[in-house]
Design a protein around this motif. Structure first.
Motif: not given
Length: 344
Positions: A243-259
């Motif tokens: 999935f993606g692309p994801y903007a890096a700032d929001g991706f880590f800021g919102s903890k989306t990486y946990k998904q």
């Protein structure tokens, strides 16, 4: 003898003036560590003795002259050179790089010959190690040159695995280096690693964008729309959960990486800056994609605290346990897939 400690972990000691030997010795201060594996240090008796004395550490080291003389359940030290190494703790010196390479070279030779099962590397200084024999940006590139497979640098903890689509290259070269083929290759390596090295049957992978806000529909760059997004769509058609692309700032800021089971960053600092902010001192560097298992701690040579008995061995210890678990997972995966082929 417990089968667990028959896993032989080869350890290169890194820069002899840094904290590498300190974190190695501290990891094995607890004798229970030897119930999990048998370590082999590639160095010299004089070097290890010097560090033990400087740090007031009392590890019992078993010296050997060849790898076939190792003793299971002990800390083995294979003398990889006979020369006198000039030690200058906390300084970057020619000898620091020279003997770091000698240690690495001997360990990789043993790894290629199946004399050790996994490789655990202490930190090197990427400048002083450069020579006629080592012309690489770091461990990852050297190992890719000397082992089978295509590498992917993954920084990881239990809940976050970040791989790099481009590695140790200048930022000015990143955009021109990113191609559909490169993205596909790195996704494939991460996918296969998540399956065979981490026992994840249907891994979910996130791909970060290159430009701020993934280009904002071409206002801040076109690479996300013209290269990255279509490539991800093509990969998804093969059935992979990418999935993606994801903007890096929001991706880590919102903890989306946990998904996700794995994340692919477009360049070095895009992935490693948030990783180290979230996990520094507890993370592990794993070189995926190669035919052998290699891990290392997530920190550098630590020249500023070398010889002061201040280094934290947590990351090195995590790197050791990670290498053992990946080695076991890989063995199990090979056994299962081999049996599956026989059934067919």
């Amino acid at each position: 003898m417990d089968k667990a400690n028959k896993i032989i972990v080869g350890i290169s000691v890194g820069d002899i003036n840094g904290i590498g030997i300190e974190v190695i010795l501290k990891t094995f201060e607890d004798k229970r560590m030897l119930e999990f594996c048998t370590p082999v240090l590639f160095a010299s008796n004089k070097l290890i003795s010097y560090h033990k004395k400087a740090l007031n550490l009392n590890n019992n080291i078993h010296g050997i002259t060849s790898i076939n003389k190792l003793v299971y359940g002990k800390i083995n030290l294979l003398n990889a050179w006979k020369e006198e190494a000039k030690i200058d703790l906390g300084k970057t010196t020619e000898d620091g790089g020279k003997f770091a390479f000698k240690s690495l070279e001997a360990a990789v030779f043993a790894l290629k010959n199946n004399s050790i099962d996994t490789l655990l590397t202490a930190p090197i200084n990427k400048e002083n190690i450069q020579s006629e024999d080592f012309k690489f940006p770091g461990h990852t590139e050297y190992l890719e040159e000397n082992l089978d497979g295509k590498s992917l640098m993954i920084l990881m903890t239990d809940e976050l695995r970040i791989g790099l689509i481009t590695g140790h290259i200048p930022v000015s070269k990143v955009a021109e280096t990113i191609t559909p083929d490169l993205i596909k290759s790195k996704v494939e390596i991460m996918y296969n690693s998540l399956v065979q090295d981490f026992n994840i049957n249907k891994p979910k992978i996130a791909v970060l964008g290159l430009n701020p806000h993934c280009g904002d529909n071409g206002i801040i760059g076109t690479e996300d729309d013209e290269i990255i997004r279509p490539t991800i769509a093509e990969i998804k058609e093969s059935g992979k959960l990418v999935f993606g692309p994801y903007a890096a700032d929001g991706f880590f800021g919102s903890k989306t990486y946990k998904q996700f089971d794995g994340v692919l960053a477009m360049y070095h600092d895009q992935g490693l800056a948030p990783f180290k902010a979230l996990s520094f001192g507890n993370g592990v560097n794993f070189t995926a994609g190669l035919n052998k298992v290699r891990t290392s701690p997530d920190h550098g040579t630590g020249f500023d605290i070398a010889g002061k008995n201040k280094a934290n061995a947590t990351s090195f210890t995590e790197a050791l346990f990670t290498s053992l678990q990946i080695f076991k997972n890989r063995k199990e995966h090979q056994k299962l897939t081999k049996n599956a082929l026989k059934v067919k």
